[in-house]
Every structure is written in C-alpha cells, then in structure tokens.
Design an enzyme around this catalytic site. Structure first.
Site, PDB file in Angstrom:
ATOM      1  N   ASP A 231     -22.935   3.291   7.369  1.00 12.38           N
ATOM      2  CA  ASP A 231     -21.847   4.498   7.531  1.00 12.38           C
ATOM      3  C   ASP A 231     -21.922   4.983   8.865  1.00 12.38           C
ATOM      4  OD1 ASP A 231     -24.809   5.237   7.429  1.00 12.38           O
ATOM      5  OD2 ASP A 231     -24.576   7.358   6.667  1.00 12.38           O
TER       6      ASP A 231
ATOM      7  N   HIS B 285     -33.881   6.033  13.111  1.00 12.11           N
ATOM      8  CA  HIS B 285     -33.955   5.436  11.661  1.00 12.11           C
ATOM      9  C   HIS B 285     -33.159   4.105  11.460  1.00 12.11           C
ATOM     10  CE1 HIS B 285     -34.914   9.756  10.760  1.00 12.11           C
ATOM     11  NE2 HIS B 285     -33.718   9.892  11.285  1.00 12.11           N
TER      12      HIS B 285
HETATM   13  C1  BDR Z   1     -30.437   8.128   7.965  1.00 11.17           C
HETATM   14  O1  BDR Z   1     -29.097   9.119   7.310  1.00 11.17           O
HETATM   15  C2  BDR Z   1     -28.115   9.148   8.271  1.00 11.17           C
HETATM   16  O2  BDR Z   1     -27.798  10.172   8.942  1.00 11.17           O
HETATM   17  C3  BDR Z   1     -28.589   8.124   9.494  1.00 11.17           C
HETATM   18  O3  BDR Z   1     -27.622   7.378  10.120  1.00 11.17           O
HETATM   19  C4  BDR Z   1     -29.551   7.206   8.760  1.00 11.17           C
HETATM   20  O4  BDR Z   1     -29.233   6.005   8.097  1.00 11.17           O
HETATM   21  C5  BDR Z   1     -31.459   8.892   8.085  1.00 11.17           C
HETATM   22  O5  BDR Z   1     -32.017   9.681   7.179  1.00 11.17           O
HETATM   23 CA    CA Z   2     -26.943   5.510   8.600  1.00 10.66          CA
END
Ligand code: BDR
Ligand code: CA
Length: 316
Positions: free
Chosen positions: A11, A248
């Site tokens: 995303d 992340h």
């Molecule tokens: C996840 O949520 C999204 O905001 C980031 O891209 C990551 O995949 C972290 O919780």
């Molecule tokens: Ca993400």
C-alpha cells in the site's frame, strides 16, 4: 547467487517505498512483480507511487505492476493513514511521472498465475492489508501449497498495537483477510511490531548515507531522505521519537532475504475479527498444548542495528 523470486504487495506509503527500493537494489532479490492494495492511501495512489518509484530506480517498464483491492473483503473501508504518510503517501515528495502503466490483470489473478508459473519458487512479501492474498486464496485455495513462503509485515503478538491498544494497522485494516490467510496453512513468517518497533532508522544515518552514497544512488537517497523527514515528523508527534522511526516494511523484505537477522518462534495464531476492543488482534495460543489457531513463525527478536545497516548498505 540464486535470487529469491518475489512479489511485493504494497500500500505504497513511505516505508513501503523504502522497502520496494531496497528490494530493487538487493542482489538477493528478483522482484517479479509488485501488486498494490488500499491502506495507507487509495489503491490508485499506491499504484501510481509504485510506478514512479520503479522509474526512480531506473526500472521503468521492466517489472509488472498489478492493481489490487480497493477495500476490505467483507467490511467497509475505514479511511486512509495520510497523517502518517502524507496526502500523496510518500511524504509529499513529488516524483516524476512514469510512462509505465499497470497491467490489465488484477493482483489476485497475477499472484495465482505467477505461483503456477514459478512452480513452488514464488515468495510473497506483503507490506499492507492481506486483502489481495485472501482474494487469491478464495479463488483457488490450492495457492497455499504453491507459495514457497509468505512474509507478512503485520501484527503485534507480544507488543502493543499501533491503531488500537492491541491491533497493528495492516491486520486491523482487513482482519477477515488476515484470518483467512493465516488459516490457509501457507508457510508464513509474521514480521510484527514485536520486531519492527525495535528496528529504528535515525536521521543521522541518512545524513551519513547522503555523504557516502554512490552517484547512481543519489536520486534514491535524496527521495528517501525527503520522505523520511515527513515520517520522522509523525513519529515525533505521536510517539515522542526525536528524528528516528521504525522500519516496518523494509524489515519484512530484509527478513525474506536475510532470515538469520531474526529469531522466530512457532506460535498457533488467530486473528480476532469480532469484538469491540480487540478486533484485528493477532492472538497466539501460548499454552503448552495450543488448541486455537494455525502454526505460524512469529519474529520475536531482531538484530536491529545490523538490520538497519544492511538496509542502508543497499544504497551506499
Ligand atoms: C504498517 O502500516 C503502514 O502504515 C505501514 O506502511 C506498515 O506497513 C505498520 O503498522
Ligand atoms: Ca505498508
């Protein structure tokens, strides 16, 4: 060197963009396609960002991009995370338009076809909601036995959540999809907040990368630096972090290529899909004889400093 054949499902927000660029630069990865999904931003914007990132990396018109789901499999869309990633998803940094367009084939069909064509060699790395993988599994449950491995950035097993006290954004945003994927029996490594919140990138590390990076990586490094300033701003405001933020999505891709960087533990996992307080929680049955859930490899420890060094080394 044998490269892992990877589809990244994203995303495409700030940390997704970083992860995609890392995957494109790593010699250990052959990125065979990128599928997009709603989440941080709309699926249209995620697709557009992905195409522009490929151009930035000099890979325009080389890697297929397939648009995926625009909403969860069985609930209403809850909105986007533009406060984290900016209105355009990439921290308001403007990237030049790409001449590449997404392929006609939808993400779930693309995943199914690639799984067949790659004959057990396809690795999936999901950086957003698990909606596309769930839709593919609904069309053909045999997909679970055709994927070499699925690395999921998502969940918070023994750590606090980031959207609710117990839920991480990618699972919370489509819990039914996550539960369907976990139950499928696909070989899964869960890269959750348990390890990503320990894997911290500091502005000072980007400053030094800007001084040392090869000329051919200058555009990428400047882009990362620009986006990360926005991201650091969010983490400063909401978490009190001073000029640093967790990696992340990049960590999920790194683990797909460097599995030794984490320690995993097999846990019987379920995703809570109902209830008021716990929806989207990744629940591990840690009893001596687990009776609930499906066995999943959960990342429990990470060599965090080394992980960040490896990520940055790809752009040096
Ligand atoms: C996840 O949520 C999204 O905001 C980031 O891209 C990551 O995949 C972290 O919780
Ligand atoms: Ca993400």
């Amino acid at each position: 060197m044998t490269q892992r054949k990877i589809i990244i499902d994203a995303d495409t927000g700030i940390d997704d963009a970083f992860a995609i660029l890392y995957g494109l630069k790593s010699e250990k990865a052959d990125i065979v396609g990128i599928t997009t999904v709603f989440g941080n931003i709309s699926v249209e914007l995620a697709t557009e960002n992905t195409l522009r990132i490929l151009k930035l990396a000099g890979r325009e018109n080389e890697i297929p991009v397939s648009r995926g789901a625009s909403k969860p499999i069985s609930r209403e869309l809850q909105g986007y995370s533009t406060h984290v990633h900016g209105q355009n998803g990439i921290g308001e940094v403007e990237l030049p338009l790409s001449s590449q367009r997404p392929i006609e084939e939808a993400a779930d069909d693309f995943i199914l076809r690639m799984a067949d064509e790659l004959n057990g060699e396809l690795v999936l790395v999901t950086l957003g909601r698990l909606t596309n993988v769930a839709l593919a599994l609904r069309k053909d449950p045999r997909l679970a036995g055709k994927i070499k491995h699925l690395y999921v950035m998502g969940g918070a097993v023994q750590a606090p959540g980031n959207v609710t006290p117990v839920a991480e954004a990618n699972i919370w945003g489509d819990p039914e999809a996550a539960e369907l994927v976990v139950r499928s029996g696909m070989p899964i490594t869960l890269v959750g907040l348990d390890v990503t919140m320990k894997t911290l990138l500091h502005q000072s590390q980007l400053d030094s990368l800007k001084r040392t990076c090869k000329p051919e990586n200058r555009g990428i490094v400047d882009f990362i630096d620009g986006m990360m300033r926005f991201y650091f701003g969010f983490y400063r405001e909401f978490n009190g972090f001073r000029d640093y933020a967790p990696m992340h999505d990049p960590l999920a891709l790194l683990i797909a290529l460097e599995p030794g960087i984490v320690r995993t533990q097999t846990m019987h996992l379920s995703v809570e899909c109902t209830g008021e307080l716990c929806v989207g929680m990744t629940v591990a049955d840690l009893r001596r004889k687990p009776r609930v859930g499906t066995p999943v490899q959960v990342c429990v420890e990470v060599q965090a400093a080394q992980a960040v060094e490896l990520l940055l080394a790809a752009f040096d």
